[in-house]
Design an enzyme around this catalytic site. Structure first.
Site, PDB file in Angstrom:
ATOM      1  N   TYR A   1      44.308  38.492  34.373  1.00 24.96           N
ATOM      2  CA  TYR A   1      43.500  38.792  35.549  1.00 24.96           C
ATOM      3  C   TYR A   1      42.077  38.268  35.417  1.00 24.96           C
ATOM      4  CZ  TYR A   1      47.179  41.447  37.733  1.00 24.96           C
ATOM      5  OH  TYR A   1      48.356  41.788  38.340  1.00 24.96           O
TER       6      TYR A   1
ATOM      7  N   HIS B   1      23.477  44.286  36.916  1.00 29.19           N
ATOM      8  CA  HIS B   1      22.965  44.344  35.554  1.00 29.19           C
ATOM      9  C   HIS B   1      23.911  45.256  34.764  1.00 29.19           C
ATOM     10  CE1 HIS B   1      18.583  43.547  37.152  1.00 29.19           C
ATOM     11  NE2 HIS B   1      19.449  42.623  37.524  1.00 29.19           N
TER      12      HIS B   1
ATOM     13  N   HIS C   1      25.555  40.634  42.472  1.00 30.97           N
ATOM     14  CA  HIS C   1      24.780  40.461  41.232  1.00 30.97           C
ATOM     15  C   HIS C   1      24.505  41.842  40.657  1.00 30.97           C
ATOM     16  CE1 HIS C   1      21.794  39.604  38.275  1.00 30.97           C
ATOM     17  NE2 HIS C   1      20.780  40.017  39.009  1.00 30.97           N
TER      18      HIS C   1
END
Length: 213
Positions: free
Chosen positions: A125, A100, A98
């Site tokens: 891709y 930002h 995860h």
């Protein structure tokens, strides 16, 4: 048990290496972003809360039981629930990343996104590594409603984009999750660079062909 300990040690080192790579290339900043790996016994190794991915210590990574109980190491990231949602809905997932990351977050803020599939299929891709990318509505960090919203998408998608927040991506292995996250970020960058220009994304037939492969 010896094999599991050896695997856990290797995964700790791998998490630190991947974290440093992502941080050093500007894909995450400060103490943002988190990484986890699921071991063969169902437990998880996860980055700690308020930790910089560029400065991780393998000995201080959090170890959690499959039910989320904190077993050892520093306190896990406060976004651990995002990882748990992915693992719960995706039994073959071995890792979750995860971030930002700048361009993905920028796309998550744009008005008029298609919430079912935020990014167009610009490259082969992207289609192969990410597929479709649903947008999860905005919730404040730590809001339990965010966990439910991610869980609702995770069964059908191994990658989701949190509105005004960033991507959550699972993979069979840590490298799979890393590479898919990087492909997502690069496609988000391309999408923003192409804004205002006529584009030629892959056709539905081309996308279907890649997905069948």
């Amino acid at each position: 048990m010896t094999a599991l300990v050896s695997m856990a040690t290797r995964m700790r080192d791998d998490i630190c290496a991947v974290g440093a790579s992502l941080f050093n290339r500007g894909l995450t900043a400060g103490s943002t972003g988190n990484i986890s790996v699921r071991l063969d016994d169902g437990s998880m190794i996860m980055t700690p809360t308020n930790a910089c991915l560029g400065e991780l210590d393998p000995e201080r990574l959090a170890h959690l039981a499959g039910d989320g109980t904190h077993l050892s190491g520093d306190k896990p990231t406060k976004e651990a629930f995002l990882h748990n949602c992915m693992y719960c809905e995706r039994p073959h997932a071995g890792a979750v990343v995860h971030l930002h990351s700048t361009h993905a977050v920028a796309v998550s803020i744009l008005a008029d996104n298609n919430p079912e599939d935020v990014l167009p299929p610009l490259t082969a891709y992207y289609v192969m590594r990410v597929g479709s990318l649903p947008l999860v509505p905005y919730f404040a960090p730590g809001d339990e409603a965010l966990a439910l919203a991610v869980k609702a998408k995770a069964g059908r998608h191994h990658a989701v984009l949190l509105a005004n927040h960033g991507p959550v991506v699972s993979g069979t292995t840590l490298r799979d999750a890393q590479y898919a996250t990087e492909e997502l970020e690069e496609t988000a960058r391309l999408h923003l660079l192409l804004d205002g220009h006529r584009t030629r994304p892959l056709t539905p037939a081309q996308v279907d062909h890649l997905r069948r492969r």
